[in-house]
Design an enzyme around this catalytic site. Structure first.
Site, PDB file in Angstrom:
ATOM      1  N   GLU A   1       0.816  -1.222   0.000  1.00 49.01           N
ATOM      2  CA  GLU A   1       0.000   0.000   0.000  1.00 49.01           C
ATOM      3  C   GLU A   1       0.847   1.269   0.000  1.00 49.01           C
ATOM      4  O   GLU A   1       0.507   2.253  -0.673  1.00 49.01           O
ATOM      5  CB  GLU A   1      -0.945  -0.004   1.198  1.00 49.01           C
ATOM      6  CG  GLU A   1      -2.110  -0.968   1.071  1.00 49.01           C
ATOM      7  CD  GLU A   1      -1.736  -2.411   1.345  1.00 49.01           C
ATOM      8  OE1 GLU A   1      -2.555  -3.302   1.045  1.00 49.01           O
ATOM      9  OE2 GLU A   1      -0.607  -2.632   1.868  1.00 49.01           O
TER      10      GLU A   1
ATOM     11  N   HIS B   1     -10.661  -5.989   8.134  1.00 42.75           N
ATOM     12  CA  HIS B   1     -11.496  -5.880   6.941  1.00 42.75           C
ATOM     13  C   HIS B   1     -12.719  -5.005   7.181  1.00 42.75           C
ATOM     14  O   HIS B   1     -13.469  -4.725   6.241  1.00 42.75           O
ATOM     15  CB  HIS B   1     -11.957  -7.266   6.476  1.00 42.75           C
ATOM     16  CG  HIS B   1     -10.842  -8.119   5.971  1.00 42.75           C
ATOM     17  ND1 HIS B   1      -9.922  -8.699   6.809  1.00 42.75           N
ATOM     18  CD2 HIS B   1     -10.488  -8.492   4.714  1.00 42.75           C
ATOM     19  CE1 HIS B   1      -9.049  -9.398   6.095  1.00 42.75           C
ATOM     20  NE2 HIS B   1      -9.375  -9.288   4.828  1.00 42.75           N
TER      21      HIS B   1
END
Length: 370
Positions: free
Chosen positions: A94, A163
């Site tokens: 990321e 998540h």
């Protein structure tokens, strides 16, 4: 090395028949007008496709966003339509994704990147805070960063830890970032197009549980609205919306909490109480005028958000409303938020997330004379 930006026609110059058919199908869909059933996922997908079709400098990348179309299929078909130079997969890194986007934006491109899941963005937090948010100020305006960081966020999908997270407060606290979060299908298209058009970096927070919500939407009208606003140099940026009018109290919500607030208002109406619902839409910049006007009218307010209540966006909204509406308030402002604990296991999330009953309990506690 940064990929070469290629127009959709060039990217499809030597491709398979299947890719050519996908491009033709996308072109037909782009011409459809009139109200049609559309999910938020498809509205976001269409917004990116329209932006890529209108501007060759717009490109999309992230983890699994290419041929797979993303975990939630939000980028489905973009690689087939525009080619692998315009929509492509990246390594699972990321910070590298954001760092590459910074370099691209500094050199005239308009990257739209996906963080896949809310908590997956944390490894890129240093890049976002130290570089994305500060580059314009650091260079005294010489460099702009027209980039969008798409973050699927919040709960309601039965996801496990890492998540499902509500990370909006981190970005809202960081000066130099815009923070948008649509709650409706039409706003998904409208706000993503405006985010891509923006010369400032935008954290685009997408409520995961609303991806499959559906509404009747006139894409032709939305496209015409976007083009007219672009020609005039105007937009809906920084504007809240009255999602449901009311007179007795104001429910202030954003993103995934807006449908819950609307459901609570509908339930309250059956009991004879009229609740106005404000959809914040843009956390940064924030629309003080619309929110304060509603609270001055009703005299009571409840702020609803899935994130933790302590040091949160909900806290900031309460403070701003109290400063502007103190003499109009008939009761202290209440908050209904997620609890101040790590996000729970899937089987427990319904206890954690704000629900209709918790909202109505807060409304009942607004010091009614009767």
């Amino acid at each position: 090395m940064s990929p070469t930006v290629t127009t959709s026609s060039a990217a499809n110059g030597n491709v398979s028949a299947a890719t050519a058919r996908a491009a033709a199908k996308a072109a037909v869909e782009a011409e459809q007008t009139g109200p049609q059933p559309l999910t938020l996922a498809k509205a976001l997908n269409t917004a990116m496709a329209d932006a890529m079709r209108a501007d060759d400098s717009v490109l999309v990348f992230g983890e699994d966003v290419g041929m797979l179309g993303g975990v939630f299929r939000i980028t489905d078909g973009l690689t087939a339509t525009f080619g692998q130079n315009r929509c492509f997969d990246t390594p699972l890194a990321e910070s590298g994704i954001v760092g590459m986007a910074v370099g691209m934006a500094m050199n005239g491109m308009r990257p739209v990147i996906e963080m896949q899941f809310d908590a997956f963005a944390y490894p890129a937090f240093e890049q976002i805070v130290s570089h994305v948010a500060k580059m314009h100020n650091r260079t005294k305006g010489a460099l702009k960063l027209p980039m969008v960081i798409r973050v699927p966020y919040a709960g309601g999908i039965g996801g496990v830890e890492h998540h499902c997270d509500s990370s909006e407060a981190y970005y809202a606290h960081t000066a130099g970032l815009k923070v948008y979060t649509p709650a409706t299908v039409a706003d998904g298209y409208r706000m993503l197009r405006e985010a891509i058009d923006s010369d400032d970096p935008v954290m685009f927070m997408e409520p995961k549980k609303l991806y499959w919500s559906k509404d009747q939407v006139d894409l032709g009208a939305l496209r015409a609205e976007h083009d007219a606003n672009a020609a005039r140099g105007t937009s809906s940026e920084g504007s809240a919306a009255v999602a449901r009018p009311g007179t007795d109290a104001t429910l202030i919500a954003y993103g995934p909490s807006v449908p819950t607030a609307l459901a609570a208002a509908a339930a309250a109406a059956e009991e004879g109480r009229s609740l106005e619902v404000i959809d914040v839409r843009s956390i940064v910049p924030f629309d003080d005028e619309t929110v304060a006007a509603s609270v001055r009218k009703t005299g009571r307010a409840v702020v609803i958000a899935e994130a933790h209540g302590f040091a949160s966006v909900a806290s900031e909204i309460v403070a701003r409303v109290q400063e502007r509406c103190f003499h109009h308030l008939a009761a202290p402002i209440r908050r209904v938020t997620g609890f101040d604990v790590p996000y729970p296991a899937p089987k427990l999330e319904h206890y954690y997330l704000p629900g209709v009953d918790r909202i109505l309990d807060a409304v009942d506690d607004l010091q009614w004379e009767d």
